[in-house]
Write an enzyme that holds these catalytic residues in place. Structure first.
Site, mmCIF file in Angstrom:
data_model
loop_
_atom_site.group_PDB
_atom_site.id
_atom_site.type_symbol
_atom_site.label_atom_id
_atom_site.label_comp_id
_atom_site.label_asym_id
_atom_site.label_seq_id
_atom_site.Cartn_x
_atom_site.Cartn_y
_atom_site.Cartn_z
ATOM 1 N N TRP A 208 105.430 2.860 9.584
ATOM 2 C CA TRP A 208 104.347 3.516 9.546
ATOM 3 C C TRP A 208 104.034 2.129 11.071
ATOM 4 O O TRP A 208 104.275 0.598 10.635
ATOM 5 C CB TRP A 208 103.365 3.112 7.929
ATOM 6 C CG TRP A 208 101.445 3.517 9.361
ATOM 7 C CD1 TRP A 208 100.774 4.247 10.048
ATOM 8 C CD2 TRP A 208 100.912 2.757 8.637
ATOM 9 N NE1 TRP A 208 100.219 3.877 9.357
ATOM 10 C CE2 TRP A 208 99.784 2.190 9.512
ATOM 11 C CE3 TRP A 208 100.343 0.874 7.600
ATOM 12 C CZ2 TRP A 208 98.446 1.921 9.139
ATOM 13 C CZ3 TRP A 208 99.681 0.700 7.437
ATOM 14 C CH2 TRP A 208 97.867 1.373 8.260
ATOM 15 N N ASP A 289 104.273 -0.386 -0.236
ATOM 16 C CA ASP A 289 102.938 0.255 0.379
ATOM 17 C C ASP A 289 102.742 1.664 -0.297
ATOM 18 O O ASP A 289 103.605 1.959 -0.838
ATOM 19 C CB ASP A 289 103.274 0.850 2.093
ATOM 20 C CG ASP A 289 102.562 1.025 2.485
ATOM 21 O OD1 ASP A 289 101.513 1.246 1.617
ATOM 22 O OD2 ASP A 289 101.899 1.000 3.996
ATOM 23 N N LYS A 325 94.205 8.950 1.180
ATOM 24 C CA LYS A 325 94.224 10.093 0.965
ATOM 25 C C LYS A 325 94.205 10.997 -0.236
ATOM 26 O O LYS A 325 93.332 11.611 0.070
ATOM 27 C CB LYS A 325 95.839 10.244 1.322
ATOM 28 C CG LYS A 325 96.626 10.165 2.888
ATOM 29 C CD LYS A 325 95.385 8.989 3.841
ATOM 30 C CE LYS A 325 96.294 8.167 3.606
ATOM 31 N NZ LYS A 325 96.128 6.655 3.833
HETATM 32 N N1 PLA Z 1 100.397 2.247 4.625
HETATM 33 C C1 PLA Z 1 101.031 3.635 5.010
HETATM 34 C C2 PLA Z 1 102.055 3.873 4.995
HETATM 35 C C3 PLA Z 1 100.130 4.462 5.032
HETATM 36 O O1 PLA Z 1 100.245 5.891 5.891
HETATM 37 C C4 PLA Z 1 98.426 4.397 6.083
HETATM 38 C C5 PLA Z 1 97.774 5.221 6.749
HETATM 39 C C6 PLA Z 1 98.208 3.764 5.605
HETATM 40 C C7 PLA Z 1 98.719 2.183 4.990
HETATM 41 C C8 PLA Z 1 97.195 3.075 5.839
HETATM 42 O O2 PLA Z 1 95.520 3.716 5.175
HETATM 43 P P1 PLA Z 1 94.811 2.853 4.624
HETATM 44 O O3 PLA Z 1 94.046 1.884 4.984
HETATM 45 O O4 PLA Z 1 93.234 3.922 5.807
HETATM 46 O O5 PLA Z 1 94.109 3.212 3.660
HETATM 47 N N2 PLA Z 1 98.549 6.067 7.667
HETATM 48 C C9 PLA Z 1 97.785 7.116 7.958
HETATM 49 C C10 PLA Z 1 96.379 6.606 9.040
HETATM 50 C C11 PLA Z 1 97.413 8.390 7.445
HETATM 51 C C12 PLA Z 1 96.810 5.012 9.888
HETATM 52 O O6 PLA Z 1 97.831 4.881 10.551
HETATM 53 O O7 PLA Z 1 95.551 4.452 9.620
HETATM 54 C C13 PLA Z 1 98.031 7.759 9.398
HETATM 55 O O8 PLA Z 1 98.557 8.204 10.273
HETATM 56 O O9 PLA Z 1 99.772 7.339 9.634
#
Ligand code: PLA
Length: 479
Positions: A208, A289, A325
């Site tokens: 991510w 995570d 989510k």
């Molecule tokens: N960790 C991972 C692996 C994630 O994919 C995301 C969110 C988070 C943490 C953080 O989410 P939160 O802070 O909203 O709880 N990833 C999303 C959104 C869903 C984003 O990038 O913020 C994504 O589209 O990858």
């Protein structure tokens, strides 16, 4: 000071602008001078005026404020040397999507669940919990403690690890409320940066995108380990093990608990066991995570396998948990950071230091979302219904995988698309190239991240054919 002059319009006067010094003595009106015109009557004028010395006549025009900017030099900002910031690789996709006026547009960028009608979803259990909270007149909005809502922290720990997990029973886990997954990662990173002996963190390739930004902010050096194999579109287990072996003893290792983002590729349980043994043998520190518990399989316990096995071996670890989510609480920013420690005494010390991290950062976390989660998790009926709703979301995503796969097959789109079925969680890492992604955005108004990741949760029965048209065209015509 910059002054500008307007020409006098009197037909009887020829005029020339005054100098700054002559004006400053004239314009001592005590009122802010917005704009003025000044005229000096020349000798020939004087005759008409009946002789005497050169007459100076000043004409003031007090113009309304809006014209002020045009009458003055461009203002200078202390920020004007800043470079223009790029949009975020994930959230920027939504920004671009929102600007697109085309009605066929499709947002498969950010991982946000949509119903099969393409609508955002507020879970029924969340609505019920909220209704109860609002109706309860004994509730107030006082500050939470620095570590957050106690009931929420306890229930979050039990959700992640299991209520009867040995580490929970031994009271060697401290859990603090965080600002969703990101905020919990950030606080955990800050704590590690301040107190951990080896401030280097290894993250999978790819991971991510925000991981690469969060950890350096806390002073951790980010390194990487091999994870995804583009050739098989699966796990590069050998590469991963080699890289973890080569990483320094004591390094921090970032692991996705389940539904790895962006690849949708998770290790099998027996692979997790081997990874755990290696990490423990090297005295490395696992930082988990967990953003998708329940989204991978639809089963909260099954999705926690890796985490629970690491916590059961007596070793230490960190966990950042998100309810964005799995409870659909995206904008409420609800999450938790748990530190599993070797002893209850260490857990207490860690909690004290976490408070010192949190207090100057945001003082204490928000109440509402945590109260929703605590209500849902503490009542048997709501908990039961939540699990059913969660399974419903996970199942819809899996159904979309089948619909997309079948439609591509039926269309005869070149390539092997079985990874759409094999990958787990919210995303499919399609293997589409950046030029193909750009082409699909241009021509079909289909939005996804530049690495070819599509959010299966954003797809619906009605939009599958449009996506298939776009993929088919891209694969056939764009290298
Ligand atoms: N960790 C991972 C692996 C994630 O994919 C995301 C969110 C988070 C943490 C953080 O989410 P939160 O802070 O909203 O709880 N990833 C999303 C959104 C869903 C984003 O990038 O913020 C994504 O589209 O990858």
């Amino acid at each position: 000071m910059v002054l500008s002059f307007l020409n006098c319009t009197s037909s009887q006067t020829r005029h020339r602008p005054l100098t700054h010094s002559s004006l400053s003595s004239i314009h001592s009106t005590g009122r802010p001078l917005i704009s003025s015109a000044a005229c000096i009557l020349q000798p020939e004028d004087k005759e008409q005026k009946g002789g005497g010395d050169i007459a100076v006549r000043t004409v003031f025009f007090f113009l309304p404020l809006p014209t002020m900017a045009s009458a003055q030099a461009m203002p200078i900002s202390v920020w004007e040397k800043l470079t223009e910031a790029p949009e975020d690789a994930i959230l920027g996709v939504t920004v671009a999507y929102n600007k697109d006026p085309n009605p066929v547009k499709l947002n498969l960028g950010v991982g946000a669940y949509r119903t099969d009608e393409g609508k955002p979803l507020v879970l029924e259990v969340v609505r019920q919990a909220e209704a109860r909270l609002v109706a309860d007149r004994s509730r107030y909005k006082e500050y939470l403690p620095i570590v957050g809502l106690a009931a929420f922290n306890k229930l979050s720990k039990e959700l992640a690890f299991g209520a009867d997990h040995p580490a929970v029973v031994a009271n060697r886990i401290t859990t603090v409320q965080g600002l969703s997954g990101t905020g919990s990662l950030r606080v955990g990173a800050e704590f590690m940066g301040q107190h951990y002996h080896t401030p280097i963190i290894y993250v999978p390739v790819p991971t991510w995108g925000n991981h690469n930004k969060i950890f350096p902010k806390a002073g951790l050096k980010v390194q990487s380990y091999r994870y995804y194999d583009p050739a098989t579109r699966g796990l590069n287990f050998t590469g991963m093990m080699e890289d973890l072996k080569a990483a320094p003893d004591g390094a921090i290792i970032l692991l996705h608990v389940c539904a790895h983002n962006p690849t949708g590729v998770d290790p099998l349980p027996e692979q997790w066991d081997a990874i755990r043994q290696l990490i423990r043998a090297k005295g490395q520190f696992p930082f988990f995570d967990s953003a998708y518990q329940g989204f991978a399989s639809g089963d909260l316990d099954a999705d926690a396998y890796a985490l629970r096995s690491f916590a059961a071996d007596g070793g230490e670890l960190a966990l950042a948990q998100s309810y964005a989510k799995n409870m659909g609480l995206y904008g409420e920013r609800v999450g938790a950071l748990s530190m599993v420690c070797a002893t209850a005494a260490a857990a207490k010390l860690v909690e004290g230091q976490l408070k010192l991290v949190i207090r100057p950062m945001y003082s204490s976390p928000p109440l509402h979302g945590a109260a929703i989660v605590a209500t849902v998790l503490s009542e048997e009926k709501l908990l039961h219904d939540w699990k059913a709703e969660l399974k419903g979301m996970a199942d819809r995503i899996i159904e979309m995988r089948h619909k997309l796969y079948d439609a591509l097959l039926q269309r005869g789109t070149p390539g092997d698309w079985t990874h759409i079925l094999k990958q787990i969680g919210m995303f499919t890492f399609t293997g589409l190239t950046k030029p193909q992604v750009d082409f699909m955005r241009e021509k079909y108004h289909v939005y996804m991240t530049g690495d070819g990741r599509i959010s299966m949760a954003g797809l619906s029965t009605a939009t599958v054919p449009h996506l298939v048209n776009a993929i088919d065209d891209a694969v056939r015509n764009i290298a």
